[in-house]
Design a protein around this motif. Sequence first.
Motif, short mmCIF file in Angstrom:
data_model
loop_
_atom_site.label_atom_id
_atom_site.label_comp_id
_atom_site.label_asym_id
_atom_site.label_seq_id
_atom_site.Cartn_x
_atom_site.Cartn_y
_atom_site.Cartn_z
N ASP A 142 0.40 -0.98 0.09
CA ASP A 142 0.24 -0.21 0.04
C ASP A 142 0.53 1.03 0.18
OD1 ASP A 142 -2.37 -1.31 0.27
OD2 ASP A 142 -2.25 -1.44 1.96
N ILE A 143 0.44 2.71 -0.91
CA ILE A 143 1.31 3.89 -0.26
C ILE A 143 0.63 3.65 1.38
CG2 ILE A 143 0.94 6.24 -1.00
CD1 ILE A 143 -0.93 4.75 -3.51
N THR A 144 0.43 3.60 1.81
CA THR A 144 1.14 3.52 3.13
C THR A 144 0.52 2.58 4.10
OG1 THR A 144 -1.81 5.06 3.92
CG2 THR A 144 0.87 6.58 3.48
N HIS A 145 1.85 1.53 4.08
CA HIS A 145 1.35 0.54 4.43
C HIS A 145 1.71 -0.62 6.02
CE1 HIS A 145 1.24 -3.61 3.06
NE2 HIS A 145 1.70 -3.94 3.81
N CYS A 146 3.14 0.72 6.52
CA CYS A 146 2.97 0.63 8.13
C CYS A 146 3.67 1.64 8.78
CB CYS A 146 3.76 -0.74 8.10
SG CYS A 146 5.56 -1.49 7.82
N ASN A 147 3.89 1.30 9.51
CA ASN A 147 4.69 2.39 10.46
C ASN A 147 5.68 1.83 10.88
OD1 ASN A 147 5.44 4.91 11.49
ND2 ASN A 147 4.11 4.75 12.99
N ILE A 148 7.19 2.00 11.53
CA ILE A 148 7.63 2.03 12.56
C ILE A 148 8.03 3.33 13.19
CG2 ILE A 148 10.07 1.09 13.11
CD1 ILE A 148 10.15 -0.77 10.51
N ASN A 149 7.97 3.14 14.55
CA ASN A 149 7.79 4.47 15.36
C ASN A 149 9.33 4.29 15.91
OD1 ASN A 149 8.10 5.47 18.38
ND2 ASN A 149 7.04 6.84 16.99
N VAL A 150 10.45 5.43 15.64
CA VAL A 150 11.51 5.33 16.48
C VAL A 150 11.92 5.73 17.99
CG1 VAL A 150 14.30 5.51 16.58
CG2 VAL A 150 12.93 5.25 14.32
N SER A 151 11.65 5.73 18.83
CA SER A 151 11.68 6.30 20.20
C SER A 151 13.04 5.61 21.23
CB SER A 151 10.74 6.41 21.12
OG SER A 151 10.53 4.89 21.18
N ARG A 152 12.82 6.00 22.62
CA ARG A 152 14.10 5.99 23.26
C ARG A 152 13.25 5.72 24.36
NH1 ARG A 152 19.05 6.16 21.75
NH2 ARG A 152 19.68 8.39 20.02
N ASP A 153 14.15 4.27 25.09
CA ASP A 153 14.07 3.12 26.04
C ASP A 153 14.05 3.74 27.34
OD1 ASP A 153 16.19 2.61 26.91
OD2 ASP A 153 15.14 0.72 26.23
N TYR A 202 12.04 0.27 19.30
CA TYR A 202 11.62 -0.07 17.32
C TYR A 202 10.62 -0.28 17.44
CZ TYR A 202 16.00 1.21 15.98
OH TYR A 202 17.72 1.39 15.20
N THR A 203 9.01 0.09 17.40
CA THR A 203 7.78 -0.27 17.49
C THR A 203 7.12 0.35 15.99
OG1 THR A 203 8.02 1.27 19.48
CG2 THR A 203 5.27 -0.06 18.41
N LEU A 204 6.52 -1.76 15.55
CA LEU A 204 6.28 -1.92 13.69
C LEU A 204 4.82 -2.09 14.14
CD1 LEU A 204 6.18 -2.49 11.10
CD2 LEU A 204 6.84 -4.91 12.05
#
Length: 179
Positions: A110-121, A128-130
């Motif tokens: 898809d044009i917007t298929h999924c998301n990876i959120n990069v943060s710090r613990d 990395y949260t998919l």
Amino acid sequence: MKRVRCPKCDGFITFDETKYKEGQSLIFECPQCGKQFGIRIGATKLRNPQKDEILNENEYNDEFGALIVIENVFHYKQVIPLKFGDNIIGRYMKGSKTNTPIETNDPSIDITHCNINVSRDKKGHLKYTLSDGPSYTGTFVDNEILGNKEKRIIHDGTLFTIGATSIILKAPKEGETTD
């Protein structure tokens, strides 16, 4: 072989650049939309396409890691750097809200298929949260489809699949500086 992108529909046209001299002008007609446009053989002021930018996953210079898109019948190998925050992953399309595009003609992405959120613990390590888009064909991690609104923590070396495309997360080594 070189590829040029149509300025109207973003379709690609491939041609053999060795048949032409530097400085020579060429006119193309896009087979998808019929737009005629010209190029000049030689140095370009535009950025290189992803295909020519980074071919080795060990050569990228990004403190938040990268996605290694595995080459298949739909596209070539790509290394796409991640940024801090949301990385909306999908098929490249001009004007879309995808900020981490994959150059592919895979119709199952898809044009917007999924998301990876990069943060710090809490310890300051990258996390990395998919999550799925939601998409029509789903996002798979370890051969399991992510449920609606499900989020999955992934790590360096995690293989996930969107459409017919496999992607590996490449995280920077802890304590490694890339400046």
